[in-house]
Design an enzyme around this catalytic site. Structure first.
Site, short mmCIF file in Angstrom:
data_model
loop_
_atom_site.label_atom_id
_atom_site.label_comp_id
_atom_site.label_asym_id
_atom_site.label_seq_id
_atom_site.Cartn_x
_atom_site.Cartn_y
_atom_site.Cartn_z
CG HIS A 1 -9.70 4.74 -10.63
ND1 HIS A 1 -8.51 5.29 -10.20
CD2 HIS A 1 -9.36 3.57 -11.23
CE1 HIS A 1 -7.50 4.47 -10.52
NE2 HIS A 1 -8.00 3.43 -11.15
CG HIS B 1 -3.33 3.98 -10.33
ND1 HIS B 1 -4.03 2.88 -9.92
CD2 HIS B 1 -2.43 4.21 -9.34
CE1 HIS B 1 -3.60 2.47 -8.75
NE2 HIS B 1 -2.63 3.27 -8.36
CE1 TYR C 1 -5.91 3.87 -16.75
CE2 TYR C 1 -5.78 3.56 -14.37
CZ TYR C 1 -5.53 3.10 -15.66
OH TYR C 1 -4.88 1.92 -15.86
C1 LIG Z 1 -3.82 -7.09 -11.48
C2 LIG Z 1 -3.95 -5.70 -10.93
C3 LIG Z 1 -5.05 -4.94 -11.29
C4 LIG Z 1 -5.22 -3.66 -10.74
N1 LIG Z 1 -6.35 -2.95 -11.05
C5 LIG Z 1 -6.62 -1.78 -10.44
C6 LIG Z 1 -7.86 -1.12 -10.63
O1 LIG Z 1 -8.76 -1.59 -11.34
N2 LIG Z 1 -8.03 0.06 -9.99
C7 LIG Z 1 -7.08 0.62 -9.18
O2 LIG Z 1 -7.30 1.70 -8.62
N3 LIG Z 1 -5.92 -0.01 -8.96
C8 LIG Z 1 -5.66 -1.20 -9.54
N4 LIG Z 1 -4.51 -1.87 -9.26
C9 LIG Z 1 -3.64 -1.38 -8.18
C10 LIG Z 1 -4.00 -2.11 -6.86
O3 LIG Z 1 -5.30 -1.75 -6.41
C11 LIG Z 1 -3.00 -1.76 -5.73
O4 LIG Z 1 -3.03 -0.38 -5.48
C12 LIG Z 1 -1.59 -2.20 -6.10
O5 LIG Z 1 -1.58 -3.55 -6.55
C13 LIG Z 1 -0.64 -2.07 -4.92
O6 LIG Z 1 -1.09 -2.86 -3.83
P1 LIG Z 1 -0.39 -4.28 -3.49
O7 LIG Z 1 1.08 -3.98 -3.30
O8 LIG Z 1 -1.06 -4.72 -2.22
O9 LIG Z 1 -0.63 -5.18 -4.66
C14 LIG Z 1 -4.27 -3.13 -9.84
C15 LIG Z 1 -3.15 -3.90 -9.52
C16 LIG Z 1 -2.98 -5.16 -10.03
C17 LIG Z 1 -1.78 -5.97 -9.62
#
Ligand SMILES: Cc1cc2nc3c(=O)[nH]c(=O)nc-3n(C[C@H](O)[C@H](O)[C@H](O)COP(=O)(O)O)c2cc1C
Length: 372
Positions: free
Chosen positions: A174, A177, A179
């Site tokens: 990871h 974002h 981190y």
């Molecule tokens: C509930 C939730 C939890 C997420 N947890 C993570 C995570 O653990 N690790 C990560 O890299 N991104 C995380 N994300 C980001 C998602 O992996 C993804 O990049 C983001 O939702 C955009 O994609 P989408 O438009 O298809 O939802 C999270 C997003 C949501 C909505």
């Protein structure tokens, strides 16, 4: 369902990712769900992930802590103890039983934490000593010294070994974002003056050391990375995100890792789409392995991304969360369940987690056969 590839939509065509034979291009994005009580993965996760598993489909597990300093949220899973490894095993087995390919996202939050999440109430660690705001949520971090960094690299190495021991097919580092790894990559946060700061090359040094250590531990063919050069989450902007993304893509080639997973520039903030002139195309072209894109994708623009060779695979977060059978729905062009934000992070083992309905399948219909 169509039988030949000619009739299939681009998202539902096979793809060979290294040694893995994927039957379609629809990837489960890593999704933190905060249902791993006390950082221990729970049996309900086996059901949740197996619901989303398909034969030859790639799933990426939620962000999983590499050490006891890696946490910043309640009930996110870990992979640094024997107990964690044992708890992951039945979850991984459940995905494999369906023929799925399962990667573990290994994670350290860095300064996105506070004393309450840290061992002995110590300060969270980071590239910087600047605190995130608001002060009620985040404690001022300890700036890692140059000498302390190899220990953190080693935590990632051990976590990757643990993930393989738990049965995962590989790990996703990871690096996105805001981190820990992103806290080194981005010049809005990284204010170091040692060999891990000042220049682009130096800012990328620690994340690349993590990549190298993990590659040496489990093999490049089992390693992916997630990056978000354009995103600003957790006060993580960069003054030249394209140069950063390109430098990383080119550097990653030296390690021959399996995939690079990048967040679309339109996802500057979590869950919101912005208009942007930027594109991931330069990074896609520079990176030699499998390129996965994510962020605000629909069935239509996911198909286009594959058809245009803009990406090899498309990850879906919120739509996959709410539609356990998303690949099938895309294939059939079926309507989608709406997602409910209110239950993304509640700790309930069922609600908003394993209770999103499947499409009524033809077998369900055939329970009521027409009598002749
Ligand atoms: C509930 C939730 C939890 C997420 N947890 C993570 C995570 O653990 N690790 C990560 O890299 N991104 C995380 N994300 C980001 C998602 O992996 C993804 O990049 C983001 O939702 C955009 O994609 P989408 O438009 O298809 O939802 C999270 C997003 C949501 C909505």
């Amino acid at each position: 369902m169509s039988s030949s590839n000619e009739n299939k939509i681009p998202l539902i065509t096979p793809y060979k990712m290294g040694n893995f034979h994927l039957s379609h291009r629809v990837v489960l994005a890593p999704l933190t769900r905060q249902r791993s009580y006390g950082n221990v993965p729970q049996p309900h996760a086996a059901l949740y992930y197996s619901q989303r598993a398909t034969k030859g489909g790639l799933l990426i597990a939620e962000a999983t802590g590499v050490s006891d300093t890696a946490q910043g949220y309640t009930d996110t899973p870990g992979i640094w103890t024997k107990e964690h490894v044992e708890a992951w095993k039945p979850i991984v087995d459940a995905v494999h039983a369906k023929g799925g390919i399962f990667f573990c996202q290994i994670w350290h939050v860095g300064r996105v934490s506070n004393y309450g999440f840290q061992p002995n109430g110590q300060a969270p660690i980071s590239s910087t000593d600047k605190a995130l705001s608001p002060a009620e949520a985040f404690s001022p971090p300890h700036r890692l010294t140059t000498e302390e960094i190899p220990k953190i690299v080693n935590d990632f190495r051990i976590a990757s070994r643990n993930a393989i021991e738990a049965g995962f097919d590989g790990v996703e580092i990871h690096g996105a974002h805001g981190y820990l790894l992103d806290q080194f990559l981005k010049d809005r946060i990284n204010d170091r003056t040692d060999i891990y700061g000042r220049t682009l090359e130096n800012r990328c040094r620690f994340p690349l050391e993590v990549v190298e250590a993990v590659v040496n531990e489990i093999g490049a063919d089992r390693v992916g990375i997630r990056l978000s050069p354009f995103a600003n989450y957790m006060e993580s902007g960069d003054s030249n995100p394209e140069a950063l993304g390109l430098y990383m893509a080119e550097s990653l080639n030296k390690y021959g890792i399996l995939y690079c997973h990048m967040i679309e520039p339109r996802m500057k903030l979590l869950g919101e789409k912005f208009e942007t002139p930027h594109s991931l195309l330069p990074m896609r072209k520079a990176f030699k392995g499998t390129f996965i894109v994510v962020g605000g994708y629909t069935r239509e623009d996911g198909n286009k991304a594959i058809a245009d060779d803009y990406a090899d695979l498309v990850a879906y977060g919120r739509w996959f969360l709410a539609n356990p059978d998303l690949p099938k729905r895309f294939e059939l062009d079926a309507p989608l369940n709406k997602y409910n934000r209110e239950t993304f992070y509640v700790s309930d083992p069922v609600v908003g987690y394993v209770d999103y309905p499947f499409l009524e399948s033809s077998t369900a219909v055939s329970k009521y056969p027409i009598r002749m």
